[in-house]
Every structure is written in C-alpha cells, then in structure tokens.
Write an enzyme that holds these catalytic residues in place. Structure first.
Site, PDB file in Angstrom:
ATOM      1  N   HIS A 188       0.890  -1.156   0.000  1.00  0.00           N
ATOM      2  CA  HIS A 188       0.000   0.000   0.000  1.00  0.00           C
ATOM      3  C   HIS A 188       0.932   1.211   0.000  1.00  0.00           C
ATOM      4  O   HIS A 188       1.430   1.614   1.058  1.00  0.00           O
ATOM      5  CB  HIS A 188      -0.898   0.020   1.232  1.00  0.00           C
ATOM      6  CG  HIS A 188      -1.761  -1.187   1.402  1.00  0.00           C
ATOM      7  ND1 HIS A 188      -2.826  -1.459   0.576  1.00  0.00           N
ATOM      8  CD2 HIS A 188      -1.728  -2.196   2.303  1.00  0.00           C
ATOM      9  CE1 HIS A 188      -3.422  -2.578   0.971  1.00  0.00           C
ATOM     10  NE2 HIS A 188      -2.755  -3.051   2.008  1.00  0.00           N
ATOM     11  N   HIS A 227      -1.897 -12.286   4.259  1.00  0.00           N
ATOM     12  CA  HIS A 227      -1.855 -12.438   5.715  1.00  0.00           C
ATOM     13  C   HIS A 227      -2.236 -13.864   6.135  1.00  0.00           C
ATOM     14  O   HIS A 227      -1.398 -14.601   6.611  1.00  0.00           O
ATOM     15  CB  HIS A 227      -2.724 -11.408   6.441  1.00  0.00           C
ATOM     16  CG  HIS A 227      -2.355  -9.996   6.155  1.00  0.00           C
ATOM     17  ND1 HIS A 227      -1.090  -9.510   6.363  1.00  0.00           N
ATOM     18  CD2 HIS A 227      -3.090  -8.956   5.657  1.00  0.00           C
ATOM     19  CE1 HIS A 227      -1.042  -8.238   6.008  1.00  0.00           C
ATOM     20  NE2 HIS A 227      -2.242  -7.878   5.579  1.00  0.00           N
ATOM     21  N   ASP A 257       3.756  -4.561   2.695  1.00  0.00           N
ATOM     22  CA  ASP A 257       2.450  -4.099   3.150  1.00  0.00           C
ATOM     23  C   ASP A 257       2.455  -2.626   3.532  1.00  0.00           C
ATOM     24  O   ASP A 257       2.408  -1.745   2.679  1.00  0.00           O
ATOM     25  CB  ASP A 257       1.981  -4.986   4.299  1.00  0.00           C
ATOM     26  CG  ASP A 257       0.511  -4.785   4.652  1.00  0.00           C
ATOM     27  OD1 ASP A 257      -0.138  -3.945   4.002  1.00  0.00           O
ATOM     28  OD2 ASP A 257       0.022  -5.458   5.559  1.00  0.00           O
TER      29      ASP A 257
END
Length: 450
Positions: free
Chosen positions: A69, A277, A328
């Site tokens: 992200h 995840h 992430d």
C-alpha cells in the site's frame, strides 16, 4: 549484449550459491548463465570479455514485493509508539488517505517505489483501493490514481502489478462506507469492473490484476463478480484474509462460516489467487487454501507492527499453498527481513527451529512472488527469464565473515549494491540512478502530513 560476472549467484534448484557465474542478457532477457571453472577460468567456448560488469558479493534474482500500500509509507515513525491495535492504527491511516490527490500520490509512490528499488525489489504488487476524490466523487479520469501509480513505478524503474481493489462496504454486515472510506468505493462490483476495464496501462512495465479488499468490504453475492472478472482476463486475484480475529467472528455471525470458506463457496480460491496475511485460519481453512493451491502472501513486519499475530506458515506451505512475502504498510522495506521472519516468527510460534531452508525463503521472495503477481518469467537466474539481478555485499558489518548461503539471514536492504531490472541498471553502488530517494521521500511525506 550485456554481461555480468557474479562473485556468487543463486541459481535455480541450487541449495546454495554458486561461485563465479557469468550472466549474459540481451533485450532485457537472460541469454546465458555460465558457472566458470576454478576461480574465473571459463569453460571451452566461453569468453569473459573485459566489458563484463563485476558484481562482488551475492547476486540473487530480482525480489518481488507481493503486497504494497504505497501511501502507507507516510505513516512510518508516526504510529509505532502508541497503544492500540489494527483498528486504532487504521484511523491514522485514513487521515493520510484523505489528503492525497493524483499529484501528491504520484510523488509519494515514486519515492516509495524508488526506496523499494534500493532494497532490491524489481516488481511490486500494489493493492490499490484509493480510487476517487474527496467524498467519493470520481476524478474527471476515474482511473487518475491508478495512472499515478503506473507512472510512479516507471520513474522508479521497477515493474508493477496494479491490483485494483474492490472496496464496497464497511463491514461484513454490508454497512455503508463513511468518511474517507467513500474514496475507496465504486458502488457495486459491476461498476468496479466497468472502471477497471477502462484502464489500460500503455507501458509494458505495468500489468493489471484484481483484488477483493476483504470479506468485510465486498458483499458475499458480489465476490463472484470480482473473481470472474479476474478469471476472464487471465489476471491474478488477491484478497486480505483473516488478518484479524474480529474479521473471522463477524463473518461467522453473518454467514455462519469462516472467511476462507465463504471465499471458497463463491469461487474465489484457486492457483491464480493469493490470500494476504492468512494470520488466523482454522485447520479447515488451511486445507481449503492448500487443496485449491491458493497462494499466501505473508507480511511479517506489518503483522508484528500492527499486533496482528503469527500465521501458521509451515502448515500452509505443507498443505500446498505457495508462499510469497510483502512489505504491506512499509513500516520496513526490506524483503530480506520479511523472508527470514517467515522462519523466525515460526520459531516463536512453535518454539522450534529450522522450518524453512534458505533456498525456500529465497523462492518466497523471488520466483513465488513474481508468479503471484502474474510475472511467470521472472524471479530466476535462468535463460529466457527477465534479466533482473540484485547484488548484496558480503563485506559489510552485517555480512562480513558470513558464508554466501547464510547471507539471506544476515543481510539487510542496506547491503544491496546493484539492481538490474529487465537488463537496465537501476541501482549502482547503492545509489538509485534517477531518484534522490531520501529527498523525495521527505518532500512527498511532508506534503501529506504537515
């Protein structure tokens, strides 16, 4: 033709690095990989010319960051000292998301991706849900934010898989998006698909993919629409899965099953899907993921930073799920740390050592990550594959005296000296060739946090 002479190179199907390897490439593809004999003497018919670029240290295939992200990079150092959990962290993240527009996102993502290049990352999977303007109003170009990310990756010199993310509701119960979340939504999955269909990156460094943010964000009856779009277009599909126990509890309350079972029942799982995840799966979930050959992307530095927990990595791998890794939230951009944490966190979880070999961890950070992002021709130092090379020094304070096979457990991103992407040198002597990374990060982050 370009040639490199690697002091050590990690070749496919080798348990440890090979010394003195000549690598040749043309038009961005590896054309020859030749281990030399006896400390630099070439086999018959192989000429080592003086124009070969010497690569002291350990040369690996390009690293693949399978989950990013980009705008979270602005949060580094701003969220780590307080109490709370994932949900309180998310509120701070929304504050940054509310401030971004296509221009500021381009600047921030360019700097974040260039930092990844410095760390040896040659390809990134951007899990992209920041689609629209304030209050959810589309920009004149509804894919302006997507275009900014594609341009950012081009400037940084790395490849990108834009995982355009369906984010339609605020909870498993179908609650409406509110506040900053309105920027994420397209209304329903059909309108999401219409917008994504209209975006076609012009440059070959970028490819499209799809993502389901989570079972919280896409209603069960619309999961198949997103999965079907990805399948028809032959594109990878990613999904946040069981990152938090609260997600599992909510899914059971509304649907009477786990998120993994819900995805399976709606045709989401499969070999082109990657679950991100998978921190809190049941034994049945692990079996569903493995039997369907659904990949799992682990993001250990973010999972520890957000106090998410430790997933059963070894059990998922043994069940049949290929493992990849991602940075992430970019609390850390270091795939060496992410990969070795797969092993080290498993030690914490089980109180035993020795779950993954160095070669398995290299695979997770290279070829498996590229495959999860739809680049099946990358992540190996082999003829025909993309000429992606990452060289790590073996003489730093961290790696001095470490055997090459142990470098993956000792090196950090700071030890990367040379990065080649599709045959082009992007990083040399530890410096990005076109981006002043610290300066651009400082300016871009200041714009959205001041």
């Amino acid at each position: 033709m370009t040639r490199w002479l690697a002091e050590y190179a990690w070749l496919p199907d080798h348990a440890e690095p090979t010394p003195d390897v000549l690598i040749e490439a043309e038009a961005g593809r590896i054309t020859a990989v030749t281990p030399l004999v006896g400390g630099g003497a070439a086999p018959a018919g192989v000429e080592v010319l003086g124009d070969a670029v010497r690569l002291p240290g350990l040369t690996l295939p390009g690293l693949a960051n399978a989950h990013s992200h980009a705008f979270h990079r602005a949060l580094r150092g701003r969220t780590h000292g307080g109490r709370g959990d994932f949900w309180s962290w998310r509120d701070v993240m929304y504050d940054v998301a509310a401030r971004l527009d296509p221009d500021s996102y381009l600047a921030l993502a360019r700097a974040a991706y260039a930092e990844m290049a410095l760390a040896g990352i040659t390809c990134v999977g951007e899990f992209h849900y920041l689609h629209h303007g304030p209050e959810g109003r589309p920009y004149a170009d509804p894919n302006a934010m997507s275009a900014a990310l594609v341009e950012a990756a081009a400037h940084a010199g790395i490849r990108l898989t834009l995982l355009d993310t369906a984010y339609l509701t605020a909870g498993v119960d179908g609650a409406e998006l509110v506040g900053t979340q309105r920027r994420f939504g397209d209304g329903d999955a059909l309108r999401w698909a219409e917008r994504v269909d209209a975006f076609r990156p012009e440059n070959d460094h970028a490819r499209r993919g799809a993502a389901i943010h989570s079972v919280r964000a896409v209603p069960a009856e619309q999961l198949a629409t997103v999965a079907g779009w990805a399948d028809r277009n032959g594109m990878p599909l990613h999904v946040h899965l069981s990152e938090q126990p609260a997600e599992n509890d909510a899914c059971r309350a509304v649907h009477g099953c786990t998120p993994t079972r819900l995805l399976a029942d709606h045709g989401v799982l499969g070999p082109h899907t990657t679950a991100v995840h998978a921190t809190h799966p049941t034994s049945g979930d692990v079996a569903l993921l493995g039997e369907s050959r659904t990949g799992v992307c682990l993001c250990p530095t973010t999972e520890r930073d957000l106090a998410d927990g430790i997933g059963p990595a070894r059990r998922m791998a043994e069940a049949g799920s290929p493992l990849s890794v991602g940075s992430d939230s970019h609390a850390v951009v270091d795939l060496f740390e992410e990969a070795r944490a797969v092993e080290l966190d498993e030690r914490l979880r089980t109180r035993r050592r020795g779950h993954f070999s160095p070669a398995e961890l290299v695979t997770a950070a290279t070829v498996a990550g590229h495959a999860a992002l739809g680049w099946g021709d990358a992540g190996r130092l082999s003829v025909g594959d993309r000429a992606d090379l990452v060289t790590v020094r073996l003489d730093s304070a961290r790696t001095a005296g470490v055997p090459p096979v142990g470098a993956f457990f000792a090196a950090t991103a700071a030890d990367v000296t040379h990065v080649v992407v599709d045959g082009r040198t992007v990083v040399a002597d530890g410096r990005h060739q076109t981006v002043d990374v610290p300066t651009e990060l400082r300016h871009a982050i200041g714009e959205v946090t001041s």
